[in-house]
Design a protein around this motif. Structure first.
Motif, PDB file in Angstrom:
ATOM      1  N   LEU A   1       0.834  -1.199   0.000  1.00 40.73           N
ATOM      2  CA  LEU A   1       0.000   0.000   0.000  1.00 40.73           C
ATOM      3  C   LEU A   1       0.869   1.248   0.000  1.00 40.73           C
ATOM      4  O   LEU A   1       1.663   1.466   0.904  1.00 40.73           O
ATOM      5  CB  LEU A   1      -0.909   0.014   1.230  1.00 40.73           C
TER       6      LEU A   1
ATOM      7  N   TYR B   1      -2.375   5.568   0.092  1.00 42.16           N
ATOM      8  CA  TYR B   1      -3.361   5.789   1.136  1.00 42.16           C
ATOM      9  C   TYR B   1      -3.279   7.229   1.636  1.00 42.16           C
ATOM     10  O   TYR B   1      -2.251   7.884   1.549  1.00 42.16           O
ATOM     11  CB  TYR B   1      -3.191   4.809   2.295  1.00 42.16           C
TER      12      TYR B   1
ATOM     13  N   LEU C   1      -8.325   2.106   6.346  1.00 46.23           N
ATOM     14  CA  LEU C   1      -6.972   2.005   5.793  1.00 46.23           C
ATOM     15  C   LEU C   1      -6.542   3.275   5.073  1.00 46.23           C
ATOM     16  O   LEU C   1      -5.380   3.420   4.716  1.00 46.23           O
ATOM     17  CB  LEU C   1      -6.880   0.830   4.813  1.00 46.23           C
TER      18      LEU C   1
ATOM     19  N   LEU D   1      -7.781   4.205   2.076  1.00 46.98           N
ATOM     20  CA  LEU D   1      -7.709   3.904   0.645  1.00 46.98           C
ATOM     21  C   LEU D   1      -8.862   4.570  -0.106  1.00 46.98           C
ATOM     22  O   LEU D   1      -9.777   3.919  -0.611  1.00 46.98           O
ATOM     23  CB  LEU D   1      -7.712   2.393   0.427  1.00 46.98           C
TER      24      LEU D   1
END
Length: 119
Positions: free
Chosen positions: A40, A43, A93, A95
């Motif tokens: 990731l 983000y 998260l 996102l």
């Protein structure tokens, strides 16, 4: 892996062989499904705080991922792509880009405008 969970994973990350034998045991089909790791990097660190600032979003941090929201959701019964549990997971998260992929589905919420303003 359950069929509905596969829809949450980018198809190019799912690895599955038509025929695979390991140590003489045929593990073809769903037994040999693998997922390549995902790192990731896209983000937004404060996205959850932004959602909490909206009316109806202040308790998003309380989600335990139990699935009660999806299980009791009348819209989910009509459209399995409508998945509040997954969206809360994405919010926590940070996102946002991933959440926005479902922006047309999120607005179908029948619980009122309060939830619709989360995005």
């Amino acid at each position: 892996m359950a069929i509905h969970e596969k829809t949450l994973i980018d198809p190019d990350r799912i690895l599955q062989h038509d025929h695979l034998v390991i140590d003489g045991v045929d593990v073809s089909g769903s037994w040999n499904t693998m997922i390549t790791p995902r790192t990731l990097t896209d983000y937004e660190e404060h996205f959850e705080e932004i959602i909490q600032s909206y009316s109806g979003g202040e308790n998003v941090h309380r989600c335990w991922q139990c699935g009660s929201c999806t299980n009791s959701c009348t819209m989910y019964a009509q459209n399995v792509d409508f998945n509040p549990r997954y969206w809360i997971y994405l919010i926590r998260l940070g996102l946002k880009a991933e959440l926005m992929k479902d922006k047309d589905i999120i607005w179908q919420c029948v619980s009122g405008p309060r939830q619709s303003r989360l995005i």
